[in-house]
Design a protein around this motif. Structure first.
Motif, mmCIF file in Angstrom:
data_model
loop_
_atom_site.group_PDB
_atom_site.id
_atom_site.type_symbol
_atom_site.label_atom_id
_atom_site.label_comp_id
_atom_site.label_asym_id
_atom_site.label_seq_id
_atom_site.Cartn_x
_atom_site.Cartn_y
_atom_site.Cartn_z
ATOM 1 N N ASN A 145 0.852 -1.186 0.000
ATOM 2 C CA ASN A 145 0.000 0.000 0.000
ATOM 3 C C ASN A 145 0.886 1.233 0.000
ATOM 4 N N SER A 146 1.649 1.410 -1.059
ATOM 5 C CA SER A 146 2.653 2.473 -1.112
ATOM 6 C C SER A 146 2.050 3.855 -1.327
ATOM 7 N N GLY A 147 0.830 3.910 -1.885
ATOM 8 C CA GLY A 147 0.211 5.204 -2.162
ATOM 9 C C GLY A 147 0.757 5.872 -3.403
ATOM 10 N N MET A 148 1.491 5.134 -4.237
ATOM 11 C CA MET A 148 2.058 5.729 -5.442
ATOM 12 C C MET A 148 0.961 5.956 -6.477
ATOM 13 N N VAL A 149 0.968 7.154 -7.073
ATOM 14 C CA VAL A 149 0.039 7.491 -8.150
ATOM 15 C C VAL A 149 0.874 7.922 -9.348
ATOM 16 N N GLN A 151 0.967 9.453 -13.257
ATOM 17 C CA GLN A 151 0.157 10.420 -13.984
ATOM 18 C C GLN A 151 0.630 10.513 -15.431
ATOM 19 N N ASN A 157 -4.697 9.789 -14.067
ATOM 20 C CA ASN A 157 -4.022 9.253 -12.879
ATOM 21 C C ASN A 157 -4.298 7.768 -12.717
ATOM 22 N N LEU A 158 -3.279 7.060 -12.224
ATOM 23 C CA LEU A 158 -3.385 5.620 -12.009
ATOM 24 C C LEU A 158 -2.686 5.274 -10.699
ATOM 25 N N THR A 159 -3.462 4.740 -9.735
ATOM 26 C CA THR A 159 -2.898 4.326 -8.443
ATOM 27 C C THR A 159 -2.311 2.925 -8.591
ATOM 28 N N VAL A 160 -1.059 2.780 -8.153
ATOM 29 C CA VAL A 160 -0.366 1.490 -8.233
ATOM 30 C C VAL A 160 0.079 1.126 -6.829
ATOM 31 N N SER A 161 -0.325 -0.056 -6.349
ATOM 32 C CA SER A 161 -0.019 -0.429 -4.968
ATOM 33 C C SER A 161 0.934 -1.604 -4.856
#
Length: 169
Positions: A145-149, A151, A157-161
């Motif tokens: 659950n890194s919170g990396m987004v 763009q 935007n794309l959230t990648v966990s």
């Protein structure tokens, strides 16, 4: 009477079917019986055409065909006219013999069939836009659950966990 001028013309052109008639040797001065006037009629020659839009690249290889034999290679977006003229009352059917290949597109025809009675100018060839995906792979990301987004183009935007393969919408 001898010495009188004559001028033979076509007052009304034939309409069923539509034809165009022309007069040869139709005017002069009568010095004797006149018998060399010639009226030549031919079926009206009408064109089939329209517009093409959306080609991603000029010279992409699209070939149109009318009535399974009259081919036209289209060089770019804009208007086109098939090379062979048709007689009034003849059927026409515009199809795509070869789709664009550089880049690959799948174009469609609208208003491509009918019976010609006047010049046809409303055939539409529409080629859809070419879209390419943007994506890649995330490696070495620690945690779930890194919170990396990520763009793309300031707003996609794309959230990648986790470490995954991704593709922007």
């Amino acid at each position: 009477p001898i010495g009188t001028a004559y001028n033979v013309t076509v007052l009304t052109q034939p309409t069923n079917p539509s034809q165009t008639c022309t007069v040869t040797n139709g005017s002069g001065t009568a010095s004797a019986n006149v018998g060399n006037i010639q009226i030549t009629c031919s079926a009206g020659t009408l064109s089939v055409g329209g517009t093409i839009s959306g080609l991603a690249q000029a010279g992409s290889g699209i070939v149109l065909q009318d009535n399974a034999g009259d081919n036209l290679t289209v060089k770019g977006n804009g208007s086109f006219t098939m090379p062979t003229l048709l007689i009034s009352g003849a059927p026409y059917k515009i199809t795509i013999l070869a789709q664009p290949t550089s880049p690959i597109q799948s174009c469609t025809v609208t208003n491509g069939t009918g019976t010609i009675t006047t010049n046809v100018t409303n055939v539409q060839i529409v080629c859809p836009a070419v879209f390419h995906t943007i994506g890649g792979t995330v490696v070495g990301l620690v945690g779930t659950n890194s919170g990396m987004v990520l763009q793309n183009n300031i707003g996609d935007n794309l959230t990648v966990s986790s470490n995954v393969t991704f593709t922007f919408n």
